[in-house]
Design a protein around this motif. Structure first.
Motif, PDB file in Angstrom:
ATOM      1  N   TYR A  71       0.800  -1.222   0.000  1.00  0.00           N
ATOM      2  CA  TYR A  71       0.000   0.000   0.000  1.00  0.00           C
ATOM      3  C   TYR A  71       0.836   1.277   0.000  1.00  0.00           C
ATOM      4  CZ  TYR A  71      -3.589  -3.374   1.327  1.00  0.00           C
ATOM      5  OH  TYR A  71      -4.430  -4.451   1.353  1.00  0.00           O
ATOM      6  N   SER A  72       2.095   1.188  -0.397  1.00  0.00           N
ATOM      7  CA  SER A  72       2.976   2.354  -0.302  1.00  0.00           C
ATOM      8  C   SER A  72       2.466   3.532  -1.128  1.00  0.00           C
ATOM      9  CB  SER A  72       4.398   1.980  -0.736  1.00  0.00           C
ATOM     10  OG  SER A  72       4.415   1.542  -2.083  1.00  0.00           O
ATOM     11  N   HIS A  73       1.976   3.263  -2.333  1.00  0.00           N
ATOM     12  CA  HIS A  73       1.517   4.361  -3.187  1.00  0.00           C
ATOM     13  C   HIS A  73       0.252   5.021  -2.621  1.00  0.00           C
ATOM     14  CE1 HIS A  73       4.503   3.587  -6.235  1.00  0.00           C
ATOM     15  NE2 HIS A  73       4.142   2.316  -6.306  1.00  0.00           N
ATOM     16  N   GLN A  74      -0.653   4.206  -2.071  1.00  0.00           N
ATOM     17  CA  GLN A  74      -1.854   4.776  -1.461  1.00  0.00           C
ATOM     18  C   GLN A  74      -1.498   5.662  -0.276  1.00  0.00           C
ATOM     19  OE1 GLN A  74      -1.444   1.659  -2.548  1.00  0.00           O
ATOM     20  NE2 GLN A  74      -3.385   0.553  -2.730  1.00  0.00           N
ATOM     21  N   HIS A  75      -0.522   5.229   0.513  1.00  0.00           N
ATOM     22  CA  HIS A  75      -0.105   6.026   1.664  1.00  0.00           C
ATOM     23  C   HIS A  75       0.469   7.365   1.216  1.00  0.00           C
ATOM     24  CE1 HIS A  75       0.523   1.913   3.806  1.00  0.00           C
ATOM     25  NE2 HIS A  75      -0.727   2.299   3.857  1.00  0.00           N
ATOM     26  N   MET A  76       1.262   7.340   0.171  1.00  0.00           N
ATOM     27  CA  MET A  76       1.832   8.578  -0.352  1.00  0.00           C
ATOM     28  C   MET A  76       0.739   9.531  -0.815  1.00  0.00           C
ATOM     29  SD  MET A  76       5.126   9.191  -0.464  1.00  0.00           S
ATOM     30  CE  MET A  76       5.365  10.139  -1.960  1.00  0.00           C
ATOM     31  N   GLU A  77      -0.245   8.996  -1.515  1.00  0.00           N
ATOM     32  CA  GLU A  77      -1.329   9.831  -2.031  1.00  0.00           C
ATOM     33  C   GLU A  77      -2.121  10.470  -0.893  1.00  0.00           C
ATOM     34  OE1 GLU A  77      -3.673   7.426  -4.586  1.00  0.00           O
ATOM     35  OE2 GLU A  77      -2.122   7.240  -6.136  1.00  0.00           O
ATOM     36  N   ILE A  78      -2.373   9.712   0.167  1.00  0.00           N
ATOM     37  CA  ILE A  78      -3.133  10.244   1.297  1.00  0.00           C
ATOM     38  C   ILE A  78      -2.405  11.421   1.927  1.00  0.00           C
ATOM     39  CG2 ILE A  78      -3.874   9.724   3.666  1.00  0.00           C
ATOM     40  CD1 ILE A  78      -4.575   6.901   2.671  1.00  0.00           C
ATOM     41  N   VAL A  79      -1.108  11.264   2.154  1.00  0.00           N
ATOM     42  CA  VAL A  79      -0.327  12.344   2.762  1.00  0.00           C
ATOM     43  C   VAL A  79      -0.293  13.566   1.845  1.00  0.00           C
ATOM     44  CG1 VAL A  79       1.964  13.022   3.568  1.00  0.00           C
ATOM     45  CG2 VAL A  79       1.073  10.758   4.125  1.00  0.00           C
ATOM     46  N   GLN A  80      -0.088  13.342   0.560  1.00  0.00           N
ATOM     47  CA  GLN A  80      -0.042  14.454  -0.387  1.00  0.00           C
ATOM     48  C   GLN A  80      -1.374  15.192  -0.441  1.00  0.00           C
ATOM     49  OE1 GLN A  80       1.191  12.509  -3.992  1.00  0.00           O
ATOM     50  NE2 GLN A  80       3.372  12.547  -3.461  1.00  0.00           N
ATOM     51  N   GLN A  81      -2.469  14.441  -0.458  1.00  0.00           N
ATOM     52  CA  GLN A  81      -3.792  15.065  -0.496  1.00  0.00           C
ATOM     53  C   GLN A  81      -4.065  15.863   0.772  1.00  0.00           C
ATOM     54  OE1 GLN A  81      -6.350  11.722  -1.194  1.00  0.00           O
ATOM     55  NE2 GLN A  81      -5.944  11.660  -3.392  1.00  0.00           N
ATOM     56  N   ARG A  83      -1.840  17.325   2.630  1.00  0.00           N
ATOM     57  CA  ARG A  83      -1.032  18.547   2.579  1.00  0.00           C
ATOM     58  C   ARG A  83      -1.618  19.573   1.606  1.00  0.00           C
ATOM     59  NH1 ARG A  83       3.550  18.053   5.389  1.00  0.00           N
ATOM     60  NH2 ARG A  83       4.422  15.978   5.798  1.00  0.00           N
ATOM     61  N   GLN A  84      -2.402  19.102   0.648  1.00  0.00           N
ATOM     62  CA  GLN A  84      -2.988  19.991  -0.359  1.00  0.00           C
ATOM     63  C   GLN A  84      -4.406  20.433   0.009  1.00  0.00           C
ATOM     64  OE1 GLN A  84      -2.699  17.633  -3.915  1.00  0.00           O
ATOM     65  NE2 GLN A  84      -0.454  17.704  -3.955  1.00  0.00           N
ATOM     66  N   ASN A  85      -4.801  20.202   1.254  1.00  0.00           N
ATOM     67  CA  ASN A  85      -6.124  20.611   1.750  1.00  0.00           C
ATOM     68  C   ASN A  85      -7.273  19.966   0.975  1.00  0.00           C
ATOM     69  OD1 ASN A  85      -4.781  22.186   3.565  1.00  0.00           O
ATOM     70  ND2 ASN A  85      -5.242  24.137   2.572  1.00  0.00           N
ATOM     71  N   ILE A  86      -7.087  18.725   0.594  1.00  0.00           N
ATOM     72  CA  ILE A  86      -8.163  17.979  -0.057  1.00  0.00           C
ATOM     73  C   ILE A  86      -9.024  17.336   1.028  1.00  0.00           C
ATOM     74  CG2 ILE A  86      -8.691  15.986  -1.527  1.00  0.00           C
ATOM     75  CD1 ILE A  86      -6.158  16.627  -3.097  1.00  0.00           C
ATOM     76  N   PRO A  87     -10.347  17.512   0.978  1.00  0.00           N
ATOM     77  CA  PRO A  87     -11.228  16.969   2.027  1.00  0.00           C
ATOM     78  C   PRO A  87     -11.346  15.449   1.957  1.00  0.00           C
ATOM     79  CG  PRO A  87     -12.533  17.956   0.279  1.00  0.00           C
ATOM     80  CD  PRO A  87     -11.097  18.283  -0.035  1.00  0.00           C
ATOM     81  N   TYR A 151      -8.417  23.575   7.672  1.00  0.00           N
ATOM     82  CA  TYR A 151      -7.340  22.575   7.657  1.00  0.00           C
ATOM     83  C   TYR A 151      -6.173  22.903   8.591  1.00  0.00           C
ATOM     84  CZ  TYR A 151      -9.794  20.885   3.521  1.00  0.00           C
ATOM     85  OH  TYR A 151     -10.753  20.415   2.659  1.00  0.00           O
ATOM     86  N   ALA A 152      -6.384  23.811   9.521  1.00  0.00           N
ATOM     87  CA  ALA A 152      -5.290  24.186  10.430  1.00  0.00           C
ATOM     88  C   ALA A 152      -4.839  22.989  11.271  1.00  0.00           C
ATOM     89  CB  ALA A 152      -5.742  25.329  11.336  1.00  0.00           C
ATOM     90  N   PHE A 153      -5.801  22.245  11.832  1.00  0.00           N
ATOM     91  CA  PHE A 153      -5.441  21.087  12.653  1.00  0.00           C
ATOM     92  C   PHE A 153      -4.715  20.040  11.822  1.00  0.00           C
ATOM     93  CE2 PHE A 153      -6.357  16.827  14.311  1.00  0.00           C
ATOM     94  CZ  PHE A 153      -5.891  16.950  15.610  1.00  0.00           C
ATOM     95  N   ALA A 154      -5.160  19.846  10.588  1.00  0.00           N
ATOM     96  CA  ALA A 154      -4.532  18.846   9.726  1.00  0.00           C
ATOM     97  C   ALA A 154      -3.060  19.156   9.521  1.00  0.00           C
ATOM     98  CB  ALA A 154      -5.254  18.776   8.383  1.00  0.00           C
ATOM     99  N   HIS A 155      -2.747  20.414   9.244  1.00  0.00           N
ATOM    100  CA  HIS A 155      -1.351  20.782   9.000  1.00  0.00           C
ATOM    101  C   HIS A 155      -0.513  20.636  10.272  1.00  0.00           C
ATOM    102  CE1 HIS A 155      -1.558  22.163   4.846  1.00  0.00           C
ATOM    103  NE2 HIS A 155      -2.760  22.657   5.128  1.00  0.00           N
ATOM    104  N   THR A 156      -1.078  21.033  11.395  1.00  0.00           N
ATOM    105  CA  THR A 156      -0.359  20.884  12.660  1.00  0.00           C
ATOM    106  C   THR A 156      -0.099  19.416  12.969  1.00  0.00           C
ATOM    107  OG1 THR A 156      -1.362  22.902  13.545  1.00  0.00           O
ATOM    108  CG2 THR A 156      -0.447  21.344  15.136  1.00  0.00           C
ATOM    109  N   GLN A 157      -1.117  18.594  12.734  1.00  0.00           N
ATOM    110  CA  GLN A 157      -0.995  17.168  13.036  1.00  0.00           C
ATOM    111  C   GLN A 157      -0.032  16.472  12.078  1.00  0.00           C
ATOM    112  OE1 GLN A 157      -2.199  16.464  15.738  1.00  0.00           O
ATOM    113  NE2 GLN A 157      -2.901  14.350  15.938  1.00  0.00           N
TER     114      GLN A 157
END
Length: 308
Positions: A71-81, A83-87, A151-157
């Protein structure tokens, strides 16, 4: 190393010897162990007790490494999304909670490996913090709290997770290295036992798989800086041993070996992330097919991993 890079890093499944006498990269998991390891060995069975406890650590790291590859690619996509403020509908990452549970089970299984226990004790606190942080992010997205805080909490977390992963990575690597070292030693012991018992095919199969495990481990660790001459020599050694295996039950594994050889050759010719991943995927594909040692040789009392 940033958490994003760590999440993307490939794990390696090196499960050669499993509790039911098979060579397999996927069948060895904690659920199987709970069903097969309820009764402790007596003091006269100290070697069995050592191996019984070790299998808990092997199962935990093996399963975690396997999901890292799958699942490495899925994990990368989740983190990238994130960081890009995708809901996101949810925040799902590698199953750190399951790893935590399995390592706790390993610690509770017995006290036979002080170095594994020390490495696990060093890892568990930061692992627990990661479990909590991932759960908090998951709840945050499921409750759509990003609508109210932009998305403030998301970025902090995410920054918190990045810092935690910087601590987690070397501690997990230390534990994983110890597990791999013990596992290699057990594989070498199995080869000697089989040879002494007249199990020529079984010994050759186990020895061949140990070589491939070392090859793939080397590629994952060193990538484009791999020792290509050493890789060629090791592959030739595996070829020589594989040519000695005559059992009909081993032919499917030997056909898969040819596919792995090609991926290794492609990596040597063009060492990049795509050819590296192809080697790992083909190796995992090869070891995922069961191999029953008891069927490889005609001896009255064959040694199989279940008996060790």
């Amino acid at each position: 190393m940033s958490c994003q890079n760590w999440w993307h890093r490939l794990g390696l499944v090196v499960c050669i010897v499993v509790s039911v006498g098979f060579v397999s990269g996927c069948e060895f998991n904690m659920d199987n162990l709970r069903n097969s390891s309820q009764v402790k060995a007596t003091q006269s069975d100290s070697e069995k007790e050592i191996w019984r406890v070790f299998k808990f650590y092997l199962a935990a790291t093996n399963e975690f490494n396997f999901t890292s590859v799958k699942y490495s690619h899925q994990h990368m996509e989740i983190v990238q999304q994130a960081r890009q403020n995708i809901p996101l509908a949810e925040f799902k990452e590698r199953d750190y909670e399951r790893l935590e549970q399995e390592l706790i089970a390993a610690r509770d299984a017995g006290h036979t490996h002080s170095d594994l226990e020390a490495a696990t004790d060093a890892l568990l606190p930061v692992l627990h913090d990661i479990v909590v942080a991932v759960k908090e992010l998951d709840t945050y997205y499921k409750e759509k709290r990003y609508d109210s805080d932009n998305y403030a909490f998301a970025h902090t977390q995410l920054e918190k997770l990045s810092s935690l992963m910087d601590v987690f990575e070397p501690k997990y690597d230390a534990l994983d290295t110890i597990v791999k070292t013990y596992h290699k030693q057990e594989g070498e012991r199995l080869v000697k036992l089989m040879r002494n018992n007249g199990q020529t095919n079984g010994a050759n199969m186990a020895e061949m798989m140990l070589i491939y495990s070392n090859i793939v481990d080397h590629i994952v660790e060193h990538k484009s800086n791999s020792d290509f001459q050493w890789l060629k020599e090791q592959k030739e050694a595996a070829d020589g041993i594989g040519a000695k295996i005559t059992a009909a039950e081993a032919q499917n594994r030997l056909e898969q070996k040819k596919l792995l050889d090609k991926e290794i050759e492609d990596f040597i010719a063009d060492p990049r992330s795509e050819t590296e991943e192809a080697v790992v995927e083909q190796y995992n594909e090869m070891v995922s097919s069961p191999m029953n040692f008891a069927l490889l040789d005609s001896v009255q009392k064959p040694y199989v991993p279940q008996e060790l």
